[in-house]
Design an enzyme around this catalytic site. Structure first.
Site, PDB file in Angstrom:
ATOM      1  N   ALA A  62       2.217  -2.727   4.328  1.00  0.00           N
ATOM      2  CA  ALA A  62       1.970  -1.803   5.429  1.00  0.00           C
ATOM      3  C   ALA A  62       1.292  -2.613   6.527  1.00  0.00           C
ATOM      4  CB  ALA A  62       1.072  -0.665   4.969  1.00  0.00           C
ATOM      5  N   TYR A 119      -9.387 -10.061   0.862  1.00  0.00           N
ATOM      6  CA  TYR A 119     -10.613  -9.355   1.275  1.00  0.00           C
ATOM      7  C   TYR A 119     -11.390  -8.793   0.092  1.00  0.00           C
ATOM      8  CZ  TYR A 119      -7.721  -5.088   1.013  1.00  0.00           C
ATOM      9  OH  TYR A 119      -6.884  -4.101   0.602  1.00  0.00           O
ATOM     10  N   GLU A 120     -10.775  -8.768  -1.093  1.00  0.00           N
ATOM     11  CA  GLU A 120     -11.521  -8.347  -2.280  1.00  0.00           C
ATOM     12  C   GLU A 120     -12.479  -9.439  -2.738  1.00  0.00           C
ATOM     13  OE1 GLU A 120      -9.029  -6.064  -5.255  1.00  0.00           O
ATOM     14  OE2 GLU A 120      -7.474  -6.776  -3.908  1.00  0.00           O
ATOM     15  N   ASN A 138       0.999   2.443  11.142  1.00  0.00           N
ATOM     16  CA  ASN A 138       0.134   2.943  12.232  1.00  0.00           C
ATOM     17  C   ASN A 138       0.349   2.028  13.425  1.00  0.00           C
ATOM     18  OD1 ASN A 138      -1.466   1.056  10.283  1.00  0.00           O
ATOM     19  ND2 ASN A 138      -2.432   0.788  12.283  1.00  0.00           N
ATOM     20  N   HIS A 167      -5.833  -8.893  -2.905  1.00  0.00           N
ATOM     21  CA  HIS A 167      -6.032  -9.227  -1.491  1.00  0.00           C
ATOM     22  C   HIS A 167      -7.221 -10.177  -1.363  1.00  0.00           C
ATOM     23  CE1 HIS A 167      -3.932  -5.330  -1.242  1.00  0.00           C
ATOM     24  NE2 HIS A 167      -3.438  -5.783  -0.102  1.00  0.00           N
ATOM     25  N   MET A 193      -3.085  -7.289   6.252  1.00  0.00           N
ATOM     26  CA  MET A 193      -4.063  -8.070   5.482  1.00  0.00           C
ATOM     27  C   MET A 193      -3.475  -8.698   4.229  1.00  0.00           C
ATOM     28  SD  MET A 193      -7.186  -5.368   5.690  1.00  0.00           S
ATOM     29  CE  MET A 193      -7.367  -4.335   7.141  1.00  0.00           C
ATOM     30  N   SER A 194      -2.191  -8.942   4.210  1.00  0.00           N
ATOM     31  CA  SER A 194      -1.605  -9.507   2.991  1.00  0.00           C
ATOM     32  C   SER A 194      -0.494 -10.492   3.369  1.00  0.00           C
ATOM     33  CB  SER A 194      -1.042  -8.380   2.112  1.00  0.00           C
ATOM     34  OG  SER A 194       0.039  -7.750   2.750  1.00  0.00           O
ATOM     35  N   HIS A 209      -3.322   1.052  -5.084  1.00  0.00           N
ATOM     36  CA  HIS A 209      -2.628  -0.102  -5.664  1.00  0.00           C
ATOM     37  C   HIS A 209      -2.784  -0.010  -7.179  1.00  0.00           C
ATOM     38  CE1 HIS A 209      -2.009  -2.601  -2.000  1.00  0.00           C
ATOM     39  NE2 HIS A 209      -2.963  -1.830  -1.545  1.00  0.00           N
ATOM     40  N   SER A 215       0.812  -1.221   0.000  1.00  0.00           N
ATOM     41  CA  SER A 215       0.000   0.000   0.000  1.00  0.00           C
ATOM     42  C   SER A 215       0.841   1.265   0.000  1.00  0.00           C
ATOM     43  CB  SER A 215      -0.872   0.059   1.264  1.00  0.00           C
ATOM     44  OG  SER A 215      -1.770  -0.988   1.287  1.00  0.00           O
ATOM     45  N   HIS A 243      -7.535   4.099   5.679  1.00  0.00           N
ATOM     46  CA  HIS A 243      -6.710   3.642   4.565  1.00  0.00           C
ATOM     47  C   HIS A 243      -5.883   4.809   4.004  1.00  0.00           C
ATOM     48  CE1 HIS A 243      -5.596   1.079   1.216  1.00  0.00           C
ATOM     49  NE2 HIS A 243      -6.080   1.947   0.341  1.00  0.00           N
TER      50      HIS A 243
HETATM   51  N1  HPA Z   1      -4.331  -3.718  10.668  1.00  0.00           N
HETATM   52  C1  HPA Z   1      -4.462  -4.483   9.561  1.00  0.00           C
HETATM   53  N2  HPA Z   1      -3.891  -4.168   8.398  1.00  0.00           N
HETATM   54  C2  HPA Z   1      -3.154  -3.059   8.349  1.00  0.00           C
HETATM   55  C3  HPA Z   1      -2.998  -2.214   9.448  1.00  0.00           C
HETATM   56  C4  HPA Z   1      -3.616  -2.561  10.678  1.00  0.00           C
HETATM   57  O1  HPA Z   1      -3.514  -1.870  11.695  1.00  0.00           O
HETATM   58  N3  HPA Z   1      -2.195  -1.185   9.051  1.00  0.00           N
HETATM   59  C5  HPA Z   1      -1.907  -1.418   7.735  1.00  0.00           C
HETATM   60  N4  HPA Z   1      -2.488  -2.539   7.309  1.00  0.00           N
END
Ligand code: HPA
Length: 263
Positions: free
Chosen positions: A98, A70-71, A220, A68, A196-197, A46, A15, A232
């Site tokens: 990320a 989740y898509e 984060n 991903h 998530m990847s 992306h 990301s 996001h």
């Molecule tokens: N959680 C899940 N996926 C993420 C996060 C998070 O805090 N930050 C970036 N991708």
């Protein structure tokens, strides 16, 4: 690129990191839609391109944007991209993502070498009949994140004047960010970052016998650790702000990873 271009290293840019692909020389760009059976990626930030070119002198196949789970893609579709990279000839796979920081000593903007993972997605790219021509049914994950590559990250960071964290990545399905209770649980399990990847790609890569080098940008602090609301957009922003450091690091890392020793 000439038809005989043979990439050695596959790179997946996470990301907000897609612009790093500008470092490729003489790149041939394919949009994912041009590649038969390649699942489209629709996530903002992306690009959805496979770029073939030379990066730091190393022939690379670079995915700008990944698909991903989740898509709605089954994990097997996520693995398809890795299998294509392997068919193109890559022996090593460099993954970036990320992630939310769980370890108490992590700060936003830190770079974490992934030492190991916990697959908490409830999915696996290798479900169903096994294609023995790709890899064995049951395969080892004991050193999935190559110790040699982990040492190379440290060497590359030294040359780039950067300090790296290290830790365990927890892969979740998403698309929501976690609850604070989930993050507390992951921390007690030994997780240092959550995202998530990556875990499905690593499973596909190890099935193929590819060497894996993976890095998380702590974009984060995970839910309940920081007290900000996660978006996001902000996560993508940290990705973009970190590109100069990542570019310096990859410039040093790619030639190490391409060297033929100790694969
Ligand atoms: N959680 C899940 N996926 C993420 C996060 C998070 O805090 N930050 C970036 N991708």
């Amino acid at each position: 690129q000439a038809p005989d271009f043979c990439p050695q290293v596959g790179v997946v840019l996470g990301s907000g990191m897609g612009n790093l692909a500008a470092n490729l020389k003489d790149a041939r760009v394919l949009t994912y839609g041009q590649i038969p059976h390649w699942p489209p990626s629709h996530v903002a930030g992306h690009a959805g391109e496979l770029r073939l070119g030379t990066w730091a002198g190393v022939p690379c196949a670079v995915m700008c944007g990944r698909v991903h789970a989740y898509e709605g893609h089954p994990a097997a579709q996520v693995a398809f991209a890795v299998q294509v990279l392997a068919k193109l000839g890559v022996h090593s796979l460099l993954l970036t993502n990320a992630a939310g920081g769980i370890a108490p000593h992590f700060n936003v903007g830190d770079l974490m070498v992934i030492h190991d993972h916990i697959n908490f997605t409830g999915d696996n790219p290798l479900l169903g009949p096994n294609d023995e021509s790709i890899g064995p049914r049951f395969f080892d994950m004991g050193e999935a994140y190559s110790p040699v590559a982990r040492a190379m990250w440290q060497q590359a960071a030294g040359r780039a004047g950067l300090t790296l964290q290290g830790g365990v990545y927890v892969g979740v399905l998403g698309p929501n960010y976690e609850t604070p209770a989930e993050v507390r649980m992951f921390g007690r399990w030994g997780g240092d970052a959550v995202g998530m990847s990556t875990v499905h790609e690593v499973l596909a890569a190890r099935h193929l016998g590819l060497r894996v080098a993976a890095l998380s940008l702590i974009s984060n602090l995970a839910a309940g650790i920081g007290n900000q609301t996660l978006t996001h957009e902000e996560i993508g922003e940290i990705g973009r702000a970190s590109q100069p450091r990542l570019a310096r690091l990859l410039q040093q890392m790619l030639p190490l990873l391409a060297s033929p020793n100790d694969r």
